[in-house]
Design a protein around this motif. Structure first.
Motif, PDB file in Angstrom:
ATOM      1  N   VAL A   1       0.380 -48.012  93.264  1.00 43.47           N
ATOM      2  CA  VAL A   1       0.536 -46.652  92.733  1.00 43.47           C
ATOM      3  C   VAL A   1       1.319 -46.647  91.425  1.00 43.47           C
ATOM      4  O   VAL A   1       1.069 -45.941  90.673  1.00 43.47           O
ATOM      5  CB  VAL A   1       1.197 -46.015  93.875  1.00 43.47           C
ATOM      6  N   PHE A   2       2.307 -47.231  91.420  1.00 41.24           N
ATOM      7  CA  PHE A   2       3.225 -47.562  90.115  1.00 41.24           C
ATOM      8  C   PHE A   2       2.320 -48.227  88.992  1.00 41.24           C
ATOM      9  O   PHE A   2       2.862 -48.347  87.824  1.00 41.24           O
ATOM     10  CB  PHE A   2       4.490 -48.269  90.537  1.00 41.24           C
ATOM     11  N   MET A   3       1.317 -48.690  89.200  1.00 39.04           N
ATOM     12  CA  MET A   3       0.639 -49.680  88.045  1.00 39.04           C
ATOM     13  C   MET A   3      -0.393 -48.724  87.439  1.00 39.04           C
ATOM     14  O   MET A   3      -0.781 -48.853  86.679  1.00 39.04           O
ATOM     15  CB  MET A   3      -0.064 -50.945  88.806  1.00 39.04           C
ATOM     16  N   ILE A   4      -0.701 -47.636  88.230  1.00 40.41           N
ATOM     17  CA  ILE A   4      -1.656 -46.517  87.659  1.00 40.41           C
ATOM     18  C   ILE A   4      -1.226 -46.091  86.172  1.00 40.41           C
ATOM     19  O   ILE A   4      -1.897 -45.833  85.131  1.00 40.41           O
ATOM     20  CB  ILE A   4      -1.939 -45.514  88.649  1.00 40.41           C
TER      21      ILE A   4
ATOM     22  N   ASP B   1      -4.287 -56.160  98.820  1.00 38.87           N
ATOM     23  CA  ASP B   1      -3.458 -57.120  99.783  1.00 38.87           C
ATOM     24  C   ASP B   1      -2.478 -56.227 100.337  1.00 38.87           C
ATOM     25  O   ASP B   1      -1.941 -56.777 101.122  1.00 38.87           O
ATOM     26  CB  ASP B   1      -2.828 -57.977  98.709  1.00 38.87           C
ATOM     27  N   ARG B   2      -2.316 -54.880 100.014  1.00 35.76           N
ATOM     28  CA  ARG B   2      -1.463 -53.861 100.613  1.00 35.76           C
ATOM     29  C   ARG B   2      -0.162 -54.370 100.136  1.00 35.76           C
ATOM     30  O   ARG B   2       0.788 -54.406 100.983  1.00 35.76           O
ATOM     31  CB  ARG B   2      -1.729 -53.734 102.176  1.00 35.76           C
ATOM     32  N   THR B   3       0.108 -54.801  99.188  1.00 33.73           N
ATOM     33  CA  THR B   3       1.430 -54.969  98.486  1.00 33.73           C
ATOM     34  C   THR B   3       2.549 -54.099  98.537  1.00 33.73           C
ATOM     35  O   THR B   3       2.177 -53.000  97.929  1.00 33.73           O
ATOM     36  CB  THR B   3       1.393 -55.931  97.258  1.00 33.73           C
ATOM     37  N   VAL B   4       3.717 -54.070  99.371  1.00 35.25           N
ATOM     38  CA  VAL B   4       4.653 -53.108  99.166  1.00 35.25           C
ATOM     39  C   VAL B   4       6.039 -53.672  98.668  1.00 35.25           C
ATOM     40  O   VAL B   4       6.447 -55.019  98.825  1.00 35.25           O
ATOM     41  CB  VAL B   4       4.813 -52.496 100.473  1.00 35.25           C
ATOM     42  N   THR B   5       6.953 -52.928  98.474  1.00 34.64           N
ATOM     43  CA  THR B   5       8.162 -53.238  97.947  1.00 34.64           C
ATOM     44  C   THR B   5       8.992 -53.625  99.267  1.00 34.64           C
ATOM     45  O   THR B   5       8.697 -53.277 100.485  1.00 34.64           O
ATOM     46  CB  THR B   5       8.843 -52.241  97.287  1.00 34.64           C
ATOM     47  N   ALA B   6       9.926 -54.643  99.013  1.00 36.57           N
ATOM     48  CA  ALA B   6      10.548 -55.144 100.269  1.00 36.57           C
ATOM     49  C   ALA B   6      11.424 -54.292 101.049  1.00 36.57           C
ATOM     50  O   ALA B   6      11.349 -54.632 102.338  1.00 36.57           O
ATOM     51  CB  ALA B   6      11.557 -56.268  99.563  1.00 36.57           C
TER      52      ALA B   6
END
Length: 150
Positions: A124-127, A111-116
């Motif tokens: 990347v932070f879920m790895i 989904d290419r979810t990025v911070t606001a």
């Protein structure tokens, strides 16, 4: 790793608070000092990773919370059985969390979810979170092995 991330969060928070304090003083003279842009984004992601990184170590060292008010009165055999049973349950839950985090990171990546504010990719932070949950599950199983050998 969890401790280092928490230190980073504390340092970022200190800089941000110092910026707000400097801004309060600067406003007396008609000037402004900005806070850190994206502070909330960074802290939210780093705290999530830091917390999960600490679970495997806590499991191995017995540093987790245990409710044993009623179990103190039970015979040793029942106490040991409850401990082993609850640890197996923790291992299963931690493994399920790891699997779900892998699915979540795949979805966030596609989904290419990025911070606001900072525009950082969330996946990347879920790895490290998924790795930590898998290690937590392994640590729980290892602690059962140690428990059974005693």
């Amino acid at each position: 790793m969890g401790g280092l991330l928490l230190i980073a969060v504390v340092l970022i928070t200190m800089v941000n608070v110092a910026g707000f304090s400097a801004n309060a003083g600067a406003r007396l003279f008609g000037a402004t000092v900005p806070g850190l842009p994206g502070y909330e984004d960074a802290v939210t992601l780093l705290i999530g990773v830091a917390g999960l990184c600490m679970f495997p170590y806590c499991q191995l060292t017995g540093g987790h919370a245990a409710v044993d008010v009623l179990m103190r009165m039970a015979p040793e055999r029942i106490q040991r059985g409850m401990h082993v049973g609850s640890t197996v349950l923790v291992a299963a839950i931690a493994f399920a969390l790891a699997v779900m985090m892998v699915y979540g990171l795949q979805e966030a990546r596609s989904d290419r979810t990025v911070t606001a504010v900072l525009d950082w990719p969330v996946w990347v932070f879920m790895i490290p979170g998924a790795i930590s949950c898998a290690l937590w599950s392994v640590a729980a199983l290892l602690s059962i092995g140690v428990e059974m050998s005693e």
